[in-house]
Scaffold this active site. Structure first.
Site, PDB file in Angstrom:
ATOM      1  N   GLU A 119      -0.830   4.414   1.682  1.00  0.00           N
ATOM      2  CA  GLU A 119       0.387   3.966   0.984  1.00  0.00           C
ATOM      3  C   GLU A 119       1.050   2.818   1.755  1.00  0.00           C
ATOM      4  O   GLU A 119       1.141   2.858   2.981  1.00  0.00           O
ATOM      5  CB  GLU A 119       1.364   5.143   0.875  1.00  0.00           C
ATOM      6  CG  GLU A 119       2.661   4.781   0.161  1.00  0.00           C
ATOM      7  CD  GLU A 119       3.661   5.948   0.122  1.00  0.00           C
ATOM      8  OE1 GLU A 119       3.495   6.908   0.912  1.00  0.00           O
ATOM      9  OE2 GLU A 119       4.596   5.865  -0.696  1.00  0.00           O
ATOM     10  N   LYS A 196       4.402   4.382  -8.236  1.00  0.00           N
ATOM     11  CA  LYS A 196       4.755   5.731  -7.751  1.00  0.00           C
ATOM     12  C   LYS A 196       5.831   6.331  -8.663  1.00  0.00           C
ATOM     13  O   LYS A 196       6.897   5.741  -8.842  1.00  0.00           O
ATOM     14  CB  LYS A 196       5.264   5.608  -6.315  1.00  0.00           C
ATOM     15  CG  LYS A 196       5.624   6.906  -5.628  1.00  0.00           C
ATOM     16  CD  LYS A 196       5.853   6.622  -4.142  1.00  0.00           C
ATOM     17  CE  LYS A 196       6.314   7.799  -3.344  1.00  0.00           C
ATOM     18  NZ  LYS A 196       6.394   7.490  -1.906  1.00  0.00           N
ATOM     19  N   CYS A 233       1.529   9.266  -2.862  1.00  0.00           N
ATOM     20  CA  CYS A 233       2.158  10.183  -1.894  1.00  0.00           C
ATOM     21  C   CYS A 233       2.936  11.353  -2.477  1.00  0.00           C
ATOM     22  O   CYS A 233       2.357  12.368  -2.837  1.00  0.00           O
ATOM     23  CB  CYS A 233       3.025   9.401  -0.907  1.00  0.00           C
ATOM     24  SG  CYS A 233       3.406  10.442   0.525  1.00  0.00           S
TER      25      CYS A 233
END
Ligand SMILES: NC(=O)NCCC(=O)O
Length: 384
Positions: A119, A196, A233
């Protein structure tokens, strides 16, 4: 909480458990054993010269009469940030490009078809500071920023799909920042991007200061090596996030992460592996390595004394398969490349065995969730 001095769970098990018991421990903790891949010795030599760990494993599937094996090799890269966080921004980015270029060379020698980096791989994980400059200067356009151009060159040179998670600056929409993964096709063309969806507000992970929740839904990218998606994540903790990528047809879901031992190390081996089982797909969990020290102290309203670092990023990247088997993790303390050969036929084979898609009752949950999110909803609790 262990830092760099503790190499990995696997090293500890190998060292202390007698072979017969170790087989049973591994059967339960890791599922069906993954075969060690026979990678070229020149690749191991290059990895050792460049000072990173190289491991390779293969997941098998049953032979079928009507479909050939669908084999894809994925590469997972975990790394430290080579320069201190107060080095000039351009120098930090250049050092990271150089580091990744060397690792990708080895991945190419190992026959990797799809590679994914960690990430926000072009920067230190500075979101804990909540300062704007210089960290927002690491943000780049997804479509044609310097890092995407760099990845396009790598992709074309090595005939490899490149998944590049960056901090994105969207110049077309008011310079807004996003936490984005750019997917570059093996032809070198940008296939698209995904953002994300879930932003952590936990401890020092106060990332909402920097970017917004993704607005692109759950795109899946068709590549010549299989259908891939990227769950960035913190999305790892949201089962519905994995589910939607899977419903859209993902066979491999990458989970590029930045997370620390004190917060999540006990969850790490469970979550991506569980997602692989629940969604009949492969999952690839990737975490950065080491400690990053920042110039100024920060606090996060959690009673901790002011500090200058997040804690220890514990690496431990691994791949999990739809039958619940998984590779060992890369180490907690070294840069590394994990190569995994996947037979994508295993996805449908496991779907046919366990039928989670067939038994999922999505229409029931769609109805109930649509009600539950209404402001005047009252939960169904029956009382005496
Ligand atoms: N980068 C990020 O979302 N970290 C949050 C912590 C975690 O999900 O373990």
């Amino acid at each position: 909480m262990a830092g760099a001095e503790w190499g990995s769970l696997e090293q500890c098990l190998e060292k202390h458990i007698p072979p017969a018991e170790l087989r049973e421990v591994k059967r339960i903790l890791y599922g069906k054993e993954t075969r060690k891949l026979d990678l070229p010795s020149s690749a191991f030599e290059a990895a050792s010269r460049e000072d990173f760990e190289l491991q390779g494993y293969a997941f098998e599937a049953a032979e079928e009469q009507l479909r050939r094996p669908r084999i894809a090799r994925v590469g997972l890269v975990q790394n430290r940030t080579p320069l201190p966080t107060d080095a000039p921004v351009a120098e930090q980015v250049a050092a990271l490009h150089k580091r990744i270029e060397a690792i990708v060379e080895v991945a190419a020698a190992c026959g990797v078809n799809i590679i994914c980096f960690q990430e926000a791989w072009t920067m230190p994980f500075a979101f804990c500071t909540r300062e704007k400059l210089p960290w927002t200067e690491f943000a780049e356009p997804a479509e044609d920023g310097p890092t995407t151009r760099f990845c396009q060159k790598l992709a074309k040179k090595h005939d490899m799909v490149v998944v590049s998670p960056i901090l994105e600056r969207d110049g077309e929409h008011g310079d807004v920042l996003w936490n984005t993964a750019v997917v570059v096709s093996n032809s070198g063309a940008v296939l698209g991007k995904t953002r994300k969806n879930h932003i952590p507000r936990v401890g020092d992970f106060n990332e909402s200061t920097y970017y917004m929740e993704g607005n692109l839904g759950h795109p899946v990218f068709q590549t010549p090596f299989g259908r891939i998606a990227v769950n960035i994540c913190y999305g790892r903790h949201h089962p519905l996030n994995w589910l939607m990528y899977s419903i859209n047809g993902a066979e491999i879901i990458f989970n590029p992460s930045a997370t620390i031992g004190a917060l999540s190390e006990s969850l790490w081996p469970i979550e991506a592996r569980n997602a692989a089982i629940a969604n009949h797909c492969f999952t690839c969990a990737i975490n950065r390595v080491g400690v990053e020290h920042f110039p100024n102290e920060f606090t996060s309203g959690d009673r901790k004394k002011a500090h200058r670092d997040f804690g220890y990023f514990y690496g431990s990247s691994y791949v999990a398969a739809p039958d619940g088997s998984r590779t060992p993790g890369l180490s907690r303390n070294q840069d590394g490349l994990l190569v995994a050969e996947l037979n994508l036929n295993l996805c449908r084979q496991m779907n046919d065995v366990w039928n989670f898609k067939m038994t999922g009752r999505y229409e029931m949950y769609a109805r109930e969730l649509a009600e539950a999110v209404k402001p005047n909803y009252s939960p169904t609790i029956l009382k005496e």
